[in-house]
Write an enzyme that holds these catalytic residues in place. Structure first.
Site, PDB file in Angstrom:
ATOM      1  N   GLU A 191       1.472  -3.583   5.214  1.00 58.35           N
ATOM      2  CA  GLU A 191       2.352  -4.563   4.595  1.00 58.35           C
ATOM      3  C   GLU A 191       2.845  -4.112   3.221  1.00 58.35           C
ATOM      4  O   GLU A 191       2.011  -3.636   2.449  1.00 58.35           O
ATOM      5  CB  GLU A 191       1.515  -5.838   4.423  1.00 58.35           C
ATOM      6  CG  GLU A 191       2.230  -7.094   4.718  1.00 58.35           C
ATOM      7  CD  GLU A 191       1.270  -8.267   4.805  1.00 58.35           C
ATOM      8  OE1 GLU A 191       0.445  -8.309   5.739  1.00 58.35           O
ATOM      9  OE2 GLU A 191       1.352  -9.119   3.924  1.00 58.35           O
ATOM     10  N   ARG A 246      -5.207 -10.910   9.109  1.00 59.20           N
ATOM     11  CA  ARG A 246      -4.969  -9.736   8.282  1.00 59.20           C
ATOM     12  C   ARG A 246      -4.420  -8.598   9.146  1.00 59.20           C
ATOM     13  O   ARG A 246      -4.880  -8.378  10.266  1.00 59.20           O
ATOM     14  CB  ARG A 246      -6.260  -9.284   7.597  1.00 59.20           C
ATOM     15  CG  ARG A 246      -6.605 -10.132   6.378  1.00 59.20           C
ATOM     16  CD  ARG A 246      -5.582  -9.944   5.248  1.00 59.20           C
ATOM     17  NE  ARG A 246      -5.816 -10.800   4.086  1.00 59.20           N
ATOM     18  CZ  ARG A 246      -5.231 -11.983   3.872  1.00 59.20           C
ATOM     19  NH1 ARG A 246      -4.362 -12.486   4.739  1.00 59.20           N
ATOM     20  NH2 ARG A 246      -5.490 -12.671   2.782  1.00 59.20           N
ATOM     21  N   HIS A 302       4.643 -12.585   6.324  1.00 57.17           N
ATOM     22  CA  HIS A 302       3.428 -13.183   5.738  1.00 57.17           C
ATOM     23  C   HIS A 302       3.724 -14.559   5.135  1.00 57.17           C
ATOM     24  O   HIS A 302       3.601 -14.771   3.924  1.00 57.17           O
ATOM     25  CB  HIS A 302       2.821 -12.243   4.681  1.00 57.17           C
ATOM     26  CG  HIS A 302       1.359 -12.498   4.446  1.00 57.17           C
ATOM     27  ND1 HIS A 302       0.468 -11.520   4.068  1.00 57.17           N
ATOM     28  CD2 HIS A 302       0.621 -13.638   4.527  1.00 57.17           C
ATOM     29  CE1 HIS A 302      -0.743 -12.046   3.924  1.00 57.17           C
ATOM     30  NE2 HIS A 302      -0.678 -13.329   4.199  1.00 57.17           N
TER      31      HIS A 302
HETATM   32  C1  DGY Z   1      -4.518 -15.794   2.228  1.00 60.95           C
HETATM   33  O1  DGY Z   1      -4.771 -16.575   1.347  1.00 60.95           O
HETATM   34  O2  DGY Z   1      -5.343 -15.004   2.644  1.00 60.95           O
HETATM   35  C2  DGY Z   1      -3.179 -15.859   2.864  1.00 60.95           C
HETATM   36  O3  DGY Z   1      -2.954 -14.760   3.646  1.00 60.95           O
HETATM   37  C3  DGY Z   1      -2.085 -16.094   1.880  1.00 60.95           C
HETATM   38  O4  DGY Z   1      -0.954 -16.452   2.590  1.00 60.95           O
END
Ligand code: DGY
Length: 323
Positions: free
Chosen positions: A271, A242, A289
């Site tokens: 983001e 993240r 991402h």
């Molecule tokens: C998630 O599911 O957390 C991912 O980041 C999606 O790509």
């Protein structure tokens, strides 16, 4: 009996959309626009199930709307820091996510970033496409070897363990990790992985630090000035977890001053906005991402959401219930 009404907040894999349309009274987001706060609130008022993705911010404000009809949020993704779980629970909503099905795909991407930044792949490709390549020479664009180096994992959940397996078996890397909730011995058997008591212990030894912790309050800016200073001078930082785990301003300074050698990032603090300083740097690899972005995985994620809401509307406990 009429079918439950389902609102899907973004375009999904077409096979999954087809199943949703067959089984439910489904409203798709035909033009794939990001939904505003008001649109998400309308969705909660007008559907029995709302199916958000990790880019929809389902905050206390969104969930605080009156007259919620929805009873389940079937989120498409494994991370859930985009949903205020307390507010969702207070509003009487069940929330589910999609673990497991994206583990390998995301681990593959973490290795892609690691290899790309160590071997200067992004920079090399730009160099070639710009017509700057004059031919092979012994000193041209030397990167850093990966095989045999030490990989430090922050978090040792499913995705981290899948990265460890690739790194240990494919690249003979030594694995060290820190996780406040350590895995069971059987989960790390065969990985030759050593637990560290703190993230600092990982930073001090790792040639590559790869982040695999959840986002949110507990890990916000875990990688800031101090952590970056604690890393080895030639270290590389990889983030497929993240964005808000990294203080991007501090990262830009550390890269600028050579405190660390480079970074491979798939997720960003604000983001889809990316800190301008990063965009100018050759020693960073930046992806939009894409962790789970394969045909197979996106279909499996969507089908896992379908499985969860199917169970819910049959009165059963969905397999991936968070609250
Ligand atoms: C998630 O599911 O957390 C991912 O980041 C999606 O790509």
């Amino acid at each position: 009996m009429s079918k439950p009404k389902v609102i899907v907040t973004r375009r999904w894999h077409r096979d999954v959309e087809q199943v949703l349309v067959e089984r439910y009274d489904t409203q798709l987001n035909e033009d794939d626009h990001p939904m505003s706060v008001a649109e998400l609130q309308d969705a909660l008022r007008n559907a029995d199930a709302v199916l958000p993705t990790v880019c929809d911010k389902v905050t206390a404000e969104v969930l605080g709307v009156d007259n919620i009809r929805a009873r389940i949020l079937g989120s498409n993704g494994v991370g859930f820091n985009h949903i205020d779980l307390d507010a969702a629970q207070a509003a009487g909503l069940t929330v589910t996510n999609t673990p497991e099905v994206l583990t390998d795909c995301t681990a593959d991407l973490a290795m892609t970033l690691l290899l790309a930044v160590a071997r200067r792949a992004g920079e090399g490709e730009r160099h070639l496409r710009n017509g700057e390549w004059t031919g092979w020479r012994p000193t041209h664009m030397m990167g850093t070897s990966v095989t045999g180096k030490t990989l430090g994992l922050i978090g040792m959940g499913r995705i981290a363990r899948a990265v460890a397996a690739r790194a240990a078996h494919g690249f003979n890397m030594k694995i060290i990790f820190h996780d406040p909730f350590p895995p069971r011995d059987e989960d790390i058997a065969g990985l030759n992985a050593t637990a560290c008591a703190s993230p600092e212990e990982v930073f001090a030894q790792a040639d590559f630090v790869s982040l695999h912790c959840p986002g949110g309050k507990e890990t916000y800016h875990l990688i800031g000035t101090d952590a970056l200073k604690a890393m080895k001078p030639g270290a590389f930082l990889i983030n497929s977890a993240r964005g808000d785990v990294i203080d991007e301003a501090a990262l830009v300074s550390a890269l600028d001053s050579g405190e660390i050698a480079g970074a491979g990032l798939d997720v960003f603090e604000k983001e889809p906005t990316v800190t301008a300083g990063l965009l100018k740097m050759e020693n960073v690899v930046l992806l939009p991402h894409l962790g789970s972005a394969t045909q197979e995985t996106r279909k499996a994620m969507g089908m896992r959401v379908v499985e969860n809401i199917d169970a819910f509307f049959k009165g059963e406990n969905p397999r991936d219930k968070l609250v």
